[in-house]
Motif scaffolding. Structure first.
Motif, PDB file in Angstrom:
ATOM      1  N   LEU A  19      13.376  17.527  -2.752  1.00 38.48           N
ATOM      2  CA  LEU A  19      13.535  17.116  -1.928  1.00 38.48           C
ATOM      3  C   LEU A  19      13.590  15.987  -0.860  1.00 38.48           C
ATOM      4  O   LEU A  19      14.116  14.705  -0.260  1.00 38.48           O
ATOM      5  CB  LEU A  19      15.521  17.384  -1.263  1.00 38.48           C
ATOM      6  N   THR A  20      12.852  16.345   0.418  1.00 36.70           N
ATOM      7  CA  THR A  20      12.904  15.220   1.359  1.00 36.70           C
ATOM      8  C   THR A  20      11.490  14.769   0.894  1.00 36.70           C
ATOM      9  O   THR A  20      11.214  13.420   1.507  1.00 36.70           O
ATOM     10  CB  THR A  20      11.438  17.286   1.914  1.00 36.70           C
ATOM     11  N   ALA A  21      10.637  15.203  -0.197  1.00 32.44           N
ATOM     12  CA  ALA A  21       9.479  13.408  -0.181  1.00 32.44           C
ATOM     13  C   ALA A  21      10.190  13.047  -1.333  1.00 32.44           C
ATOM     14  O   ALA A  21       9.431  11.791  -1.002  1.00 32.44           O
ATOM     15  CB  ALA A  21       8.418  14.466  -1.415  1.00 32.44           C
ATOM     16  N   PHE A  22      11.306  13.409  -1.359  1.00 32.22           N
ATOM     17  CA  PHE A  22      11.595  12.175  -2.683  1.00 32.22           C
ATOM     18  C   PHE A  22      12.519  11.153  -1.848  1.00 32.22           C
ATOM     19  O   PHE A  22      12.366  10.321  -2.031  1.00 32.22           O
ATOM     20  CB  PHE A  22      12.965  12.768  -3.559  1.00 32.22           C
ATOM     21  N   MET A  23      13.237  12.376  -0.741  1.00 29.87           N
ATOM     22  CA  MET A  23      13.792  10.715   0.050  1.00 29.87           C
ATOM     23  C   MET A  23      12.665  10.026   1.151  1.00 29.87           C
ATOM     24  O   MET A  23      12.863   9.065   1.532  1.00 29.87           O
ATOM     25  CB  MET A  23      14.418  11.890   1.005  1.00 29.87           C
ATOM     26  N   SER A  24      11.963  10.753   1.056  1.00 24.26           N
ATOM     27  CA  SER A  24      10.385   9.650   2.195  1.00 24.26           C
ATOM     28  C   SER A  24      10.128   8.719   1.054  1.00 24.26           C
ATOM     29  O   SER A  24       9.776   7.868   1.465  1.00 24.26           O
ATOM     30  CB  SER A  24       9.452  11.099   2.121  1.00 24.26           C
ATOM     31  N   GLY A  25      10.211   8.784  -0.464  1.00 23.77           N
ATOM     32  CA  GLY A  25       9.705   7.940  -1.439  1.00 23.77           C
ATOM     33  C   GLY A  25      10.771   7.111  -1.729  1.00 23.77           C
ATOM     34  O   GLY A  25      10.166   5.492  -1.334  1.00 23.77           O
ATOM     35  N   VAL A  26      12.201   7.059  -1.619  1.00 30.14           N
ATOM     36  CA  VAL A  26      12.940   6.242  -1.735  1.00 30.14           C
ATOM     37  C   VAL A  26      13.277   5.621  -0.099  1.00 30.14           C
ATOM     38  O   VAL A  26      13.157   4.599  -0.494  1.00 30.14           O
ATOM     39  CB  VAL A  26      14.583   6.882  -2.115  1.00 30.14           C
ATOM     40  N   PHE A  27      12.611   6.017   0.608  1.00 35.92           N
ATOM     41  CA  PHE A  27      12.661   5.461   2.033  1.00 35.92           C
ATOM     42  C   PHE A  27      11.341   4.495   2.120  1.00 35.92           C
ATOM     43  O   PHE A  27      12.224   3.392   2.707  1.00 35.92           O
ATOM     44  CB  PHE A  27      13.388   5.855   2.839  1.00 35.92           C
ATOM     45  N   VAL A  28      10.439   5.177   1.594  1.00 35.61           N
ATOM     46  CA  VAL A  28       9.208   4.154   2.019  1.00 35.61           C
ATOM     47  C   VAL A  28       9.193   2.702   0.921  1.00 35.61           C
ATOM     48  O   VAL A  28       9.450   1.385   0.876  1.00 35.61           O
ATOM     49  CB  VAL A  28       8.041   4.852   1.805  1.00 35.61           C
ATOM     50  N   ILE A  29      10.080   2.973  -0.753  1.00 30.99           N
ATOM     51  CA  ILE A  29       9.981   2.009  -1.356  1.00 30.99           C
ATOM     52  C   ILE A  29      11.246   1.319  -1.404  1.00 30.99           C
ATOM     53  O   ILE A  29      11.366  -0.720  -0.910  1.00 30.99           O
ATOM     54  CB  ILE A  29      10.166   2.638  -3.260  1.00 30.99           C
ATOM     55  N   PHE A  30      11.946   1.267  -0.721  1.00 34.27           N
ATOM     56  CA  PHE A  30      13.420   0.115   0.337  1.00 34.27           C
ATOM     57  C   PHE A  30      12.494  -0.353   1.065  1.00 34.27           C
ATOM     58  O   PHE A  30      13.785  -1.688   1.126  1.00 34.27           O
ATOM     59  CB  PHE A  30      14.815   1.473   0.679  1.00 34.27           C
ATOM     60  N   GLN A  31      12.792   0.146   2.196  1.00 34.74           N
ATOM     61  CA  GLN A  31      11.623  -1.173   2.908  1.00 34.74           C
ATOM     62  C   GLN A  31      10.498  -1.845   2.466  1.00 34.74           C
ATOM     63  O   GLN A  31      10.735  -2.595   2.969  1.00 34.74           O
ATOM     64  CB  GLN A  31      10.928   0.043   4.098  1.00 34.74           C
ATOM     65  N   VAL A  32       9.737  -1.196   1.631  1.00 36.45           N
ATOM     66  CA  VAL A  32       8.394  -2.069   1.779  1.00 36.45           C
ATOM     67  C   VAL A  32       9.290  -2.842   0.814  1.00 36.45           C
ATOM     68  O   VAL A  32       9.053  -4.296   0.816  1.00 36.45           O
ATOM     69  CB  VAL A  32       7.684  -1.317   0.598  1.00 36.45           C
ATOM     70  N   TYR A  52       1.286  -1.349   0.280  1.00 34.33           N
ATOM     71  CA  TYR A  52       0.080   0.059   0.139  1.00 34.33           C
ATOM     72  C   TYR A  52       1.029   1.454   0.550  1.00 34.33           C
ATOM     73  O   TYR A  52       0.917   2.737  -1.016  1.00 34.33           O
ATOM     74  CB  TYR A  52      -1.080  -0.460   0.939  1.00 34.33           C
ATOM     75  N   MET A  53       1.735   1.076   1.132  1.00 36.85           N
ATOM     76  CA  MET A  53       2.762   2.379   1.055  1.00 36.85           C
ATOM     77  C   MET A  53       3.710   2.656   0.220  1.00 36.85           C
ATOM     78  O   MET A  53       3.994   3.689  -0.740  1.00 36.85           O
ATOM     79  CB  MET A  53       3.695   2.778   2.245  1.00 36.85           C
ATOM     80  N   ALA A  54       4.280   1.701  -0.371  1.00 36.95           N
ATOM     81  CA  ALA A  54       4.666   1.747  -1.686  1.00 36.95           C
ATOM     82  C   ALA A  54       4.199   2.338  -2.759  1.00 36.95           C
ATOM     83  O   ALA A  54       4.788   2.663  -4.199  1.00 36.95           O
ATOM     84  CB  ALA A  54       5.372   0.206  -2.609  1.00 36.95           C
ATOM     85  N   CYS A  55       3.038   1.998  -3.185  1.00 36.17           N
ATOM     86  CA  CYS A  55       1.727   2.671  -4.243  1.00 36.17           C
ATOM     87  C   CYS A  55       1.682   3.842  -4.061  1.00 36.17           C
ATOM     88  O   CYS A  55       1.721   5.077  -5.566  1.00 36.17           O
ATOM     89  CB  CYS A  55       0.503   1.949  -4.466  1.00 36.17           C
ATOM     90  N   VAL A  56       1.855   4.364  -2.424  1.00 36.65           N
ATOM     91  CA  VAL A  56       1.630   6.184  -2.502  1.00 36.65           C
ATOM     92  C   VAL A  56       3.124   6.397  -2.807  1.00 36.65           C
ATOM     93  O   VAL A  56       3.390   7.663  -3.132  1.00 36.65           O
ATOM     94  CB  VAL A  56       1.202   6.351  -1.527  1.00 36.65           C
TER      95      VAL A  56
END
Length: 178
Positions: free
Chosen positions: A57-70, A24-28
């Motif tokens: 940049l903050t939104a980008f890194m948040s997205g990268v972190f979520v995708i990496f974790q998921v 779910y979070m990876a889709c977001v």
């Protein structure tokens, strides 16, 4: 915080979605990532206040972190006893890209400028953005074509069936655990 919300969604929808409930979070994040890359690419200039590219940049890194974790959690859910091998393969691919990208990015940014080089990267992320969505809707079907995945599903089903059986002696209980 995103991980806590993801865990809540995972527990809530695991019964109906299986391992794909992890996505779910990876889709977001797959939507946030390209948008934030475009924000950064088109606002990283001296005449725009510093806070605007920082937000991108903050939104980008948040997205990268979520995708990496998921990605790590999804691989663990899907590959059970083979998790370490699946994660090692994913890590090898990620580290290979980390090795290759510095070989061409300086020339790319010199020729294309930062604005257009980052726009190209954002376009690549747009192309890859459907990946979590495809896995969310078709992941179980895709995995059903894999011999290894079928073996894992069979082993998990046998384990579930074994847990439902009541052991009548300690010897049976030990053999059921193996």
């Amino acid at each position: 915080m995103a991980n806590m919300y993801q865990e809540t969604l995972y527990r809530k929808y695991f019964a109906t979605k299986g391992q794909e409930a992890r996505l779910y979070m990876a889709c977001v994040a797959a939507i946030i990532l390209p948008v934030s890359m475009f924000i950064y690419a088109w606002t990283a200039s001296p005449d725009i206040p510093w806070i605007v590219p920082l937000i991108g940049l903050t939104a980008f890194m948040s997205g990268v972190f979520v995708i990496f974790q998921v990605a790590f959690l999804y691989l663990a859910d899907c590959y059970g006893p083979y998790t370490s091998s699946a994660q090692a393969g994913q890590t090898l691919a990620r580290n290979s890209m980390a090795l290759i990208f510095p070989l061409f990015t300086p020339q790319m940014f010199t020729v294309m400028t930062y604005k257009w080089g980052l726009t190209l990267m954002a376009l690549l992320s747009v192309v890859l953005a459907p990946t979590p969505w495809v896995l969310f809707f078709f992941g179980s079907k895709i995995r059903s074509h894999s011999k290894v995945s079928r073996k894992i599903l069979e082993a998990e089903q046998q384990q579930l069936d074994g847990e439902k059986t009541v052991a009548s002696s300690p010897t049976e209980e030990i053999s059921m655990e193996v």
